[in-house]
Design a protein around this motif. Structure first.
Motif, PDB file in Angstrom:
ATOM      1  N   GLU A  42       7.296  18.855  19.486  1.00 14.84           N
ATOM      2  CA  GLU A  42       6.765  17.497  19.354  1.00 14.84           C
ATOM      3  C   GLU A  42       6.946  16.909  17.956  1.00 14.84           C
ATOM      4  OE1 GLU A  42       2.776  18.447  20.478  1.00 14.84           O
ATOM      5  OE2 GLU A  42       3.148  17.992  22.579  1.00 14.84           O
ATOM      6  N   VAL A  43       7.627  17.632  17.074  1.00 12.55           N
ATOM      7  CA  VAL A  43       7.785  17.210  15.678  1.00 12.55           C
ATOM      8  C   VAL A  43       8.490  15.862  15.567  1.00 12.55           C
ATOM      9  CG1 VAL A  43       9.042  17.761  13.544  1.00 12.55           C
ATOM     10  CG2 VAL A  43       7.609  19.483  14.623  1.00 12.55           C
ATOM     11  N   GLU A  44       9.645  15.742  16.230  1.00 12.29           N
ATOM     12  CA  GLU A  44      10.422  14.499  16.147  1.00 12.29           C
ATOM     13  C   GLU A  44       9.604  13.310  16.660  1.00 12.29           C
ATOM     14  OE1 GLU A  44      13.431  14.130  14.801  1.00 12.29           O
ATOM     15  OE2 GLU A  44      13.736  16.269  14.423  1.00 12.29           O
ATOM     16  N   GLU A  45       8.887  13.520  17.757  1.00 12.42           N
ATOM     17  CA  GLU A  45       8.080  12.441  18.321  1.00 12.42           C
ATOM     18  C   GLU A  45       6.978  12.012  17.355  1.00 12.42           C
ATOM     19  OE1 GLU A  45       5.311  11.356  22.182  1.00 12.42           O
ATOM     20  OE2 GLU A  45       6.295  13.299  22.098  1.00 12.42           O
ATOM     21  N   LEU A  46       6.325  12.983  16.711  1.00 12.48           N
ATOM     22  CA  LEU A  46       5.264  12.651  15.766  1.00 12.48           C
ATOM     23  C   LEU A  46       5.811  11.862  14.576  1.00 12.48           C
ATOM     24  CD1 LEU A  46       2.318  12.754  14.933  1.00 12.48           C
ATOM     25  CD2 LEU A  46       2.766  14.999  13.902  1.00 12.48           C
ATOM     26  N   ILE A  47       6.959  12.265  14.085  1.00  9.40           N
ATOM     27  CA  ILE A  47       7.570  11.533  12.966  1.00  9.40           C
ATOM     28  C   ILE A  47       7.910  10.109  13.406  1.00  9.40           C
ATOM     29  CG2 ILE A  47       9.590  11.400  11.438  1.00  9.40           C
ATOM     30  CD1 ILE A  47       9.521  14.506  11.366  1.00  9.40           C
ATOM     31  N   SER A  48       8.469   9.970  14.604  1.00 11.51           N
ATOM     32  CA  SER A  48       8.807   8.638  15.121  1.00 11.51           C
ATOM     33  C   SER A  48       7.572   7.774  15.292  1.00 11.51           C
ATOM     34  CB  SER A  48       9.535   8.758  16.462  1.00 11.51           C
ATOM     35  OG  SER A  48      10.775   9.369  16.287  1.00 11.51           O
ATOM     36  N   LEU A  49       6.513   8.352  15.859  1.00 12.72           N
ATOM     37  CA  LEU A  49       5.274   7.593  16.037  1.00 12.72           C
ATOM     38  C   LEU A  49       4.696   7.162  14.689  1.00 12.72           C
ATOM     39  CD1 LEU A  49       3.527   9.616  18.897  1.00 12.72           C
ATOM     40  CD2 LEU A  49       4.481   7.306  19.042  1.00 12.72           C
ATOM     41  N   SER A  50       4.836   8.026  13.698  1.00 10.91           N
ATOM     42  CA  SER A  50       4.344   7.695  12.359  1.00 10.91           C
ATOM     43  C   SER A  50       5.147   6.548  11.755  1.00 10.91           C
ATOM     44  CB  SER A  50       4.419   8.919  11.452  1.00 10.91           C
ATOM     45  OG  SER A  50       3.601   9.945  11.956  1.00 10.91           O
ATOM     46  N   GLN A  51       6.463   6.590  11.943  1.00  6.86           N
ATOM     47  CA  GLN A  51       7.306   5.504  11.447  1.00  6.86           C
ATOM     48  C   GLN A  51       6.932   4.187  12.130  1.00  6.86           C
ATOM     49  OE1 GLN A  51      11.111   7.595  12.210  1.00  6.86           O
ATOM     50  NE2 GLN A  51      11.726   6.710  10.263  1.00  6.86           N
ATOM     51  N   ILE A  52       6.806   4.228  13.435  1.00  4.92           N
ATOM     52  CA  ILE A  52       6.443   3.025  14.188  1.00  4.92           C
ATOM     53  C   ILE A  52       5.111   2.481  13.681  1.00  4.92           C
ATOM     54  CG2 ILE A  52       5.719   2.193  16.457  1.00  4.92           C
ATOM     55  CD1 ILE A  52       7.835   4.218  17.595  1.00  4.92           C
ATOM     56  N   SER A  53       4.183   3.383  13.451  1.00  3.58           N
ATOM     57  CA  SER A  53       2.868   2.983  12.957  1.00  3.58           C
ATOM     58  C   SER A  53       2.983   2.305  11.594  1.00  3.58           C
ATOM     59  CB  SER A  53       1.962   4.209  12.873  1.00  3.58           C
ATOM     60  OG  SER A  53       0.708   3.873  12.372  1.00  3.58           O
ATOM     61  N   LEU A  54       3.838   2.831  10.733  1.00  5.69           N
ATOM     62  CA  LEU A  54       4.039   2.232   9.408  1.00  5.69           C
ATOM     63  C   LEU A  54       4.698   0.859   9.504  1.00  5.69           C
ATOM     64  CD1 LEU A  54       5.195   5.125   7.071  1.00  5.69           C
ATOM     65  CD2 LEU A  54       3.298   3.587   6.707  1.00  5.69           C
ATOM     66  N   PHE A  55       5.551   0.694  10.506  1.00  5.23           N
ATOM     67  CA  PHE A  55       6.226  -0.590  10.668  1.00  5.23           C
ATOM     68  C   PHE A  55       5.345  -1.616  11.361  1.00  5.23           C
ATOM     69  CE2 PHE A  55      10.322   2.032  10.785  1.00  5.23           C
ATOM     70  CZ  PHE A  55      10.494   1.918   9.425  1.00  5.23           C
ATOM     71  N   SER A  56       4.288  -1.162  12.014  1.00  5.57           N
ATOM     72  CA  SER A  56       3.473  -2.117  12.770  1.00  5.57           C
ATOM     73  C   SER A  56       2.080  -2.331  12.184  1.00  5.57           C
ATOM     74  CB  SER A  56       3.386  -1.696  14.234  1.00  5.57           C
ATOM     75  OG  SER A  56       2.816  -0.403  14.339  1.00  5.57           O
ATOM     76  N   ASP A  57       1.245  -1.294  12.172  1.00  6.59           N
ATOM     77  CA  ASP A  57      -0.155  -1.549  11.819  1.00  6.59           C
ATOM     78  C   ASP A  57      -0.698  -0.793  10.616  1.00  6.59           C
ATOM     79  OD1 ASP A  57      -0.015   0.865  13.144  1.00  6.59           O
ATOM     80  OD2 ASP A  57      -1.839   0.575  14.280  1.00  6.59           O
ATOM     81  N   ARG A  58      -0.062   0.269  10.192  1.00  8.36           N
ATOM     82  CA  ARG A  58      -0.573   1.018   9.035  1.00  8.36           C
ATOM     83  C   ARG A  58       0.026   0.471   7.751  1.00  8.36           C
ATOM     84  NH1 ARG A  58      -3.295   5.979  10.348  1.00  8.36           N
ATOM     85  NH2 ARG A  58      -2.887   6.428  12.527  1.00  8.36           N
ATOM     86  N   LYS A  59      -0.780   0.478   6.723  1.00  5.45           N
ATOM     87  CA  LYS A  59      -0.306  -0.002   5.427  1.00  5.45           C
ATOM     88  C   LYS A  59      -0.273   1.159   4.445  1.00  5.45           C
ATOM     89  CE  LYS A  59      -1.773  -4.716   6.013  1.00  5.45           C
ATOM     90  NZ  LYS A  59      -2.405  -5.869   5.398  1.00  5.45           N
ATOM     91  N   TRP A  60       0.841   1.284   3.751  1.00  9.60           N
ATOM     92  CA  TRP A  60       1.055   2.356   2.781  1.00  9.60           C
ATOM     93  C   TRP A  60       0.629   1.865   1.402  1.00  9.60           C
ATOM     94  CZ3 TRP A  60       6.693   3.907   1.191  1.00  9.60           C
ATOM     95  CH2 TRP A  60       6.654   4.904   0.227  1.00  9.60           C
ATOM     96  N   PRO A  61      -0.487   2.383   0.888  1.00  5.89           N
ATOM     97  CA  PRO A  61      -0.952   1.964  -0.441  1.00  5.89           C
ATOM     98  C   PRO A  61       0.067   2.321  -1.526  1.00  5.89           C
ATOM     99  CG  PRO A  61      -2.664   3.147   0.739  1.00  5.89           C
ATOM    100  CD  PRO A  61      -1.392   3.327   1.521  1.00  5.89           C
ATOM    101  N   VAL A  62       0.232   1.439  -2.468  1.00  4.97           N
ATOM    102  CA  VAL A  62       1.197   1.615  -3.550  1.00  4.97           C
ATOM    103  C   VAL A  62       0.890   2.867  -4.363  1.00  4.97           C
ATOM    104  CG1 VAL A  62       2.066   0.575  -5.687  1.00  4.97           C
ATOM    105  CG2 VAL A  62       1.685  -0.844  -3.690  1.00  4.97           C
ATOM    106  N   ASP A  63      -0.384   3.186  -4.520  1.00  3.52           N
ATOM    107  CA  ASP A  63      -0.767   4.314  -5.367  1.00  3.52           C
ATOM    108  C   ASP A  63      -0.823   5.663  -4.640  1.00  3.52           C
ATOM    109  OD1 ASP A  63      -2.958   3.551  -3.857  1.00  3.52           O
ATOM    110  OD2 ASP A  63      -4.399   3.905  -5.462  1.00  3.52           O
ATOM    111  N   VAL A  64      -0.326   5.719  -3.394  1.00  7.74           N
ATOM    112  CA  VAL A  64      -0.341   6.966  -2.629  1.00  7.74           C
ATOM    113  C   VAL A  64       1.094   7.455  -2.433  1.00  7.74           C
ATOM    114  CG1 VAL A  64      -0.931   8.037  -0.413  1.00  7.74           C
ATOM    115  CG2 VAL A  64      -2.478   6.363  -1.441  1.00  7.74           C
TER     116      VAL A  64
END
Length: 186
Positions: A42-64
């Motif tokens: 399930e590794v590839e799927e989790l990475i893909s879901l994480s990418q999708i999440s970053l492109f849609s609703d999650r915000k990556w803080p500049v200081d992280v």
């Protein structure tokens, strides 16, 4: 949103660029992180879901740091997926009395919601003990997920001596915590 808030998160262009210019080492590191939270299949799927999440609703803080943020994102997604899976009812078609097919609710061998809550609580309490010790936290998560000794050593980036050192540190802190709890409970 005020300009102060906007400046504290990476733009979608920065996120896309980070993935577009990911090296083979970056991808290997992401896979290693993902294996902490899901089975290898399930590794590839989790990475893909994480990418999708970053492109849609999650915000990556500049200081992280990118990898720290991806680890947090993967952990959250994997946890949510496990919770959803635990709540699903499983029905199976079972042949009974000749050719007649009936839907039967098959007893689920997985933990009950109460068991899951208890395990989650124990896990969270354990992780709280090691909140300032990333290596020990990674060690614990890998062991909980059933990684063997060599896989844990690879994930933590340690040799056999380092593995034994982390294991001792974890065991001692957990024993200390159990003694404290015992003293509190009388």
């Amino acid at each position: 949103m005020d300009s102060q808030t906007e400046k504290s998160y990476r733009s979608i262009e920065e996120v896309k660029a980070r993935f577009a210019y990911a090296t083979a080492a970056d991808i290997a590191r992401l896979k290693k992180i993902a294996r902490i939270y899901v089975d290898s299949s399930e590794v590839e799927e989790l990475i893909s879901l994480s990418q999708i999440s970053l492109f849609s609703d999650r915000k990556w803080p500049v200081d992280v740091d990118f990898f720290a943020f991806m680890a947090m994102t993967m952990k959250s997604i994997a946890s949510t997926e496990r919770r959803k899976s635990a709540l699903r009812q499983h029905l199976s078609v079972v042949l009974q009395h000749g050719d007649a097919a009936d839907l039967c609710d098959i007893a689920d061998a997985r933990d009950t919601p109460e068991d899951l809550a208890s395990k989650k609580s124990a896990y969270e309490a354990t992780m709280e003990i090691f909140r300032n010790d990333d290596l020990a936290a990674t060690f614990i998560e890998a062991r909980v997920l059933g990684y063997n000794k060599q896989e844990v050593m690879d994930l933590c980036g340690v040799d056999l001596t380092g593995y034994d050192t982390i294991a001792r540190r974890v065991r001692r802190k957990l024993e200390q915590r159990a003694q404290q709890q015992e003293a509190i409970n009388g």
